[in-house]
Every structure is written in structure tokens, then in C-alpha cells.
Design a protein around this motif. Sequence first.
Motif, mmCIF file in Angstrom:
data_model
loop_
_atom_site.group_PDB
_atom_site.id
_atom_site.type_symbol
_atom_site.label_atom_id
_atom_site.label_comp_id
_atom_site.label_asym_id
_atom_site.label_seq_id
_atom_site.Cartn_x
_atom_site.Cartn_y
_atom_site.Cartn_z
ATOM 1 N N PHE A 64 0.883 -1.165 0.000
ATOM 2 C CA PHE A 64 0.000 0.000 0.000
ATOM 3 C C PHE A 64 0.923 1.218 0.000
ATOM 4 O O PHE A 64 1.710 1.401 0.928
ATOM 5 C CB PHE A 64 -0.889 -0.002 1.251
ATOM 6 C CG PHE A 64 -1.931 -1.091 1.239
ATOM 7 C CD1 PHE A 64 -3.165 -0.884 0.633
ATOM 8 C CD2 PHE A 64 -1.688 -2.311 1.849
ATOM 9 C CE1 PHE A 64 -4.135 -1.876 0.630
ATOM 10 C CE2 PHE A 64 -2.657 -3.307 1.847
ATOM 11 C CZ PHE A 64 -3.887 -3.090 1.243
ATOM 12 N N THR A 97 -2.745 4.122 -2.713
ATOM 13 C CA THR A 97 -3.752 4.549 -1.734
ATOM 14 C C THR A 97 -4.402 5.880 -2.100
ATOM 15 O O THR A 97 -5.474 6.192 -1.583
ATOM 16 C CB THR A 97 -3.155 4.630 -0.315
ATOM 17 O OG1 THR A 97 -2.051 5.547 -0.321
ATOM 18 C CG2 THR A 97 -2.689 3.260 0.158
ATOM 19 N N ALA A 104 -7.648 1.577 1.161
ATOM 20 C CA ALA A 104 -6.807 2.069 2.268
ATOM 21 C C ALA A 104 -7.630 2.192 3.543
ATOM 22 O O ALA A 104 -7.176 1.798 4.618
ATOM 23 C CB ALA A 104 -6.173 3.405 1.897
#
Length: 144
Positions: A64, A97, A104
Motif C-alpha cells: 500500500f 492509496t 486504504a
Amino acid sequence: MNKSLIVVCPHCHAPNRVPEDRLAAGGACGKCKSSLFAGKPVELDAASFERHIGRSDLPIVVDFWAPWCSPCRMMAPAFVQVAGELEPHYQLAKVNTEDQQELAARFAIRSIPTLAIFRGGREIARQSGAMDAASLKRWIQANA
């Protein structure tokens, strides 16, 4: 009898059944005919994330990240390197993200980069912060 694994295509995101003893041979997607292993991380959006995490029998390692994040950009080459080294037994993926804010939020990503390992549709390990290639590879192999 040889066990088959589901491998989700990194190109069209279609699930493919691959005999476990043939993983190293790679293989092509039954739908789009592209290679099942690209040697680099797969970029995921919300829909493809669900297909990869929910369907794949391989451990999926998700980075991420965000484009404005310096540690994320510094770790990116190591993540690509490790993707090439660990395929076909692991699949590495990236989630931006900024573009995928709902993912997220769903996974409560509070700092980036955050790495998460998924197996069987659920998260099994998480690590925040950038890592070099050797540390990243060790962490994946120890936790997947």
C-alpha cells in the motif's frame, strides 16, 4: 495425484487452474493468453484486488503506497526485484492509496508504505515502513 492451484492472471485478472508441479514452468492465462507470471508487481484497483485476494491460492503480498511518499518510491525497485525472485510461489501487488482510498480505509492503512500478506482471502501479516530487498524477501518468506 497432483494438486492444482488457482493463479489469478496479472493482466486480465481471470482465475486459472495450474498444477502445483507446473508452477515453475509459468503458463499462460486461459482467457487472455498472457503469461501468468510477469516478474513484476501487479497494479490493483478495488475490483482486481477482490479477484486476486479472494481467488488466488498463492500468498499475495500487497504494497500500500502513494506517489508522493519518498520511502514508497525508495522501496519500489526492491519490491520489483523481490517480485521477480519470489514468483511463482508468491505474487506481489501494489495498491496506490491515493487512487484506491476505499481500500486504504478498509484495511486501516495509517502509514505508508504498509505491506500486507494475504492468503486464503484474509490478511495474515502486516509490516509498515520501507525495507531493502533482502529484508523484504526474508519478511515475506518468514510470514507467508
